[in-house]
Enzyme design. Sequence first.
Site, PDB file in Angstrom:
ATOM      1  N   HIS A 182       0.479  -9.139  10.909  1.00  0.00           N
ATOM      2  CA  HIS A 182       1.305  -9.795  11.924  1.00  0.00           C
ATOM      3  C   HIS A 182       0.450 -10.001  13.171  1.00  0.00           C
ATOM      4  CE1 HIS A 182       4.655  -8.712   9.336  1.00  0.00           C
ATOM      5  NE2 HIS A 182       4.162  -7.490   9.315  1.00  0.00           N
TER       6      HIS A 182
ATOM      7  N   SER B 262       0.509  -3.041  -4.798  1.00  0.00           N
ATOM      8  CA  SER B 262       1.581  -2.906  -3.800  1.00  0.00           C
ATOM      9  C   SER B 262       1.591  -4.066  -2.821  1.00  0.00           C
ATOM     10  CB  SER B 262       1.579  -1.560  -3.075  1.00  0.00           C
ATOM     11  OG  SER B 262       2.845  -1.413  -2.438  1.00  0.00           O
TER      12      SER B 262
ATOM     13  N   CYS C 299      -0.481   1.641  -4.577  1.00  0.00           N
ATOM     14  CA  CYS C 299       0.005   2.670  -5.488  1.00  0.00           C
ATOM     15  C   CYS C 299      -1.186   3.183  -6.275  1.00  0.00           C
ATOM     16  CB  CYS C 299       1.042   2.047  -6.420  1.00  0.00           C
ATOM     17  SG  CYS C 299       1.663   3.170  -7.675  1.00  0.00           S
TER      18      CYS C 299
END
Length: 154
Positions: free
Chosen positions: A92, A87, A107
């Site tokens: 950030h 996935s 996943c």
Amino acid sequence: MLFEKDLHDNFFTGFPLLFMNGTHLIADCEGCSCDIQLLLDAERLRNWAVHETKSAGLTIVGEKFHAFRTPEGTAAGVTCALLLAESHVAIHTWPERRAVTLDVYVCNYSGENTAKAQQLFDALIAVLSPARVNTHHIRRGLNAASLVQSANVG
């Protein structure tokens, strides 16, 4: 709307849709006492994130790192996305606040990847060394009970 047949037979893979599930780990880290360059330098963040992701046994299939600059041209933070076969990972940074948000989603369709995701998540948080961290552990998918575990530290 899902029909009963859809729940038992996925036309494209032959696997039951009921097995679609994943683990989503989210953290808001503040007061990070790591070296400030990790929050400012895209190449340094890249090297660290890629190393930790591979060390956790996850498979990187693509990446994007973007360094932000102030109007004067000085470093002002980094955003990154690692696309995984399992996935994704997103990081950030807000160096002016010594803050970082983390997002690790895997996943579990073809195998259980939760332990790998947790290993990566824990390693990232450990290096950032936040004074305060708010985490969420979310099970996702059609068969996942709406399980959300949250924790605040610091």
